[in-house]
Design an enzyme around this catalytic site. Structure first.
Site, PDB file in Angstrom:
ATOM      1  N   TRP A 102      62.937  43.462  19.029  1.00  0.00           N
ATOM      2  CA  TRP A 102      63.330  42.659  17.864  1.00  0.00           C
ATOM      3  C   TRP A 102      62.840  43.232  16.552  1.00  0.00           C
ATOM      4  CZ3 TRP A 102      67.468  40.307  18.633  1.00  0.00           C
ATOM      5  CH2 TRP A 102      67.777  39.810  19.910  1.00  0.00           C
ATOM      6  N   ASP A 172      58.074  37.805  11.496  1.00  0.00           N
ATOM      7  CA  ASP A 172      59.088  37.140  12.311  1.00  0.00           C
ATOM      8  C   ASP A 172      58.352  36.349  13.396  1.00  0.00           C
ATOM      9  OD1 ASP A 172      61.025  36.341  14.081  1.00  0.00           O
ATOM     10  OD2 ASP A 172      61.976  38.303  14.287  1.00  0.00           O
ATOM     11  N   LYS A 196      63.524  28.444  19.922  1.00  0.00           N
ATOM     12  CA  LYS A 196      62.522  28.788  20.925  1.00  0.00           C
ATOM     13  C   LYS A 196      61.390  27.751  20.874  1.00  0.00           C
ATOM     14  CE  LYS A 196      64.022  33.532  20.308  1.00  0.00           C
ATOM     15  NZ  LYS A 196      64.724  33.834  21.542  1.00  0.00           N
TER      16      LYS A 196
END
Lengths: 361, 361
Positions: A102, A172, A196
């Site tokens: 990511w 992030d 999430k």
């Protein structure tokens, strides 16, 4: 069918009481005779929901007043692109730390706009560790330093906020926000897709230190401009109201359960239980991540023989344990154990893993 | 509380059977023991939902095979910005037709990227009419021609697809898509936020003629690139799965009810009933839009004396008629009567209006 334990990496399991409330008021919210999905985002009823969600998130993760909070459509990937447009000049240097899939995606999004420098990478280890902050090479002229606090696929996590010597740190936190106490004041920007740890898919959260909003950034449409979104209180256009509402229910549930301190304790116990089951399996299961970088949220693991994978997946599903298949990038298995995963779910997984190993060992 | 008739302009009323189904399966979708909100967008279960939604939308509004369909997060305003980034060269001329508030918004979003020309405007009439296509001044070098098929605030609508002599026609159909049969092949791009005629807030639909995807457009992040979204089948990043699913339920409901032909008949009857009530009120109510440009979807109207507005709103709400307050740009009242508004709702509104006029006339 009874509810299963769902280990999906995101969209991910939600707290059952939240889903029950959303179900019970889906056709008639708050005595309005209409669903909250159906009412104007600018009416006083939804505006109260939106304001309460922000207040609860501020309380939950202790967001200082000099930070703006946005609830926007689009996920973390959109934020990754807009961060460069909003906080860096055209072609300006920006520092990226690569710790997995990511963070590489985050870097890819900004290439058309800035000059990304790789401040550090753990790619040579197959992203089985995180680059220690002491090894990061920061550019003095960089607009910001970006890192990925937790890597959902590779299962690595920074357990402390890196010290970047006064640079604007952008994190992030899509897969670890609100999983433990965090000093928000260490950051320029924190962002997260909600699907999430924070709740439903379809809304993302940005937490922006207000002085960064004074940066001119790059030419961009108003709808891609965080200054405009802050002025418009996340209602520059029609926001994803239902998703925002559902996130608000999750915030309230977390506060009622004891807040991030309580979830930090639960998450530590859940992760310890699962890693112990892997480490203590005599090699039947293995996790390849460096001990100090193991994620508390996403636990990738492998069976000693790949030929058992299909049986593991079908038997675990039959046992009420959903979505344990690993990401295609790594293969193997992965258990995502966010805030909404109860400890009983991890215990059930560990029990199943022990039983499976005995039967197939 | 029983369900009311909700005239909100968007987010807007949804079909009750759709909400009932969503409620009944909110905690356990399709026997999975998990909500559809909680499962992976890349799993076979959600992939089937996504594919069925696209197939149903293609059937519903007769989308030819040479058009790609995207279901994306973010609303029409985001699409308005990305259209310039994707389909015009930097600084290239683009033609915009201004027929109300939302076409002006569309033009505002593209200013940083292109050279927008105003091909026609009805602003001098206070947007009480639409500029007739015969009056449009098209630029021979323009990348596309953009117009807004229906203006939600001003209540004006183009009832026929404009002839733009082979130029790429881009239509914002946020508030009128699927309300009547439409020849999609006349368009380069059709786009719509779903929260009016197509279902839930939080997802938008783009219908793009595939040859336009060969245009290089402007430097942009992958997540802002429609080519990448088409390649990624709207799953370049985590899409707003639940909103997409709910839109799919609406498509299925519309097909089961008889498709767009049937909704065109219902919508024509609803609009005729409401406009007749206004026009036949002896001046108690008035609609200021030119007869041929009256919207079938959004009907703004004014009471002969503004002092009655508060009573109209409180009494209509008490009568189970929600969200009739006009947009702040125009004031007065507005009734949005999209596909999901039943004819009984418009009849109840008309009955109330007659009664109110008698009591306050």
């Amino acid at each position: 069918m009874p509810r299963v334990f769902n280990f999906s990496a995101g969209p991910a399991t939600l707290p059952e009481p939240v889903l029950q409330q959303a179900r019970d008021e889906l056709l008639d919210w708050n005595g309005m005779g209409a669903s909250i999905i159906e009412i104007s985002h600018r009416g006083p009823e939804f505006m109260r929901v939106a304001a309460q969600a922000e207040a609860d998130l501020r309380e939950l993760i202790s967001i200082p007043d000099d930070y703006a909070v946005l609830f926007l459509a689009g996920g973390a990937t959109t934020a990754q692109a807009l961060i460069a447009l909003n906080f860096a000049d055209p072609g300006q240097a920006v520092d990226y730390v690569l710790s997995g899939h990511w963070s590489k995606t985050a870097l890819k999004q900004v290439r058309p706009y800035v000059d990304p420098r790789i401040a550090a990478t753990s790619e040579e280890s197959g992203f089985r560790d995180v680059p220690p902050p002491s090894s990061w090479t920061l550019s003095p002229d960089a607009a910001y330093v970006h890192y990925t606090a937790n890597e959902t696929i590779h299962g690595v996590e920074f357990h402390d906020v890196p010290d970047v010597d006064g640079a604007a740190l952008i994190g992030d936190f899509s897969s670890s926000i609100a999983s433990a106490p965090l000093d928000v004041s260490r950051f320029g920007v924190l962002y997260a897709g909600a699907q999430k740890n924070l709740g439903p898919v379809g809304v993302s959260v940005l937490i922006i230190r207000r002085d960064l909003l004074e940066r001119s950034g790059q030419p961009r449409a108003e709808i891609l401009d965080y200054r405009a979104h802050v002025r418009g209180e996340s209602m520059l256009n029609t926001p994803p109201t239902w998703n925002w509402y559902l996130a608000g229910l999750v915030f309230r549930w977390m506060l009622d359960e004891g807040g991030v301190e309580e979830f930090a304790r639960r998450n530590a116990r859940k992760a310890a239980l699962l890693y112990q089951a892997i480490d203590g399996s005599g090699g039947f299961y293995r996790n390849e991540v460096a001990f100090g970088a193991r994620s508390r949220m996403n636990v990738p693991f492998f069976l000693h023989d790949d030929v058992l994978n299909a049986a593991f997946l079908s038997e675990s599903k039959a046992a009420g344990l959903l979505a344990l298949k690993g990401h295609r990038v790594l293969g193997g298995m992965r258990a995502s154990i966010y805030n909404a995963m109860p400890e009983a779910g991890v215990q059930a997984l560990v029990d199943f893993m022990g039983d499976f190993a005995r039967r197939h060992g």
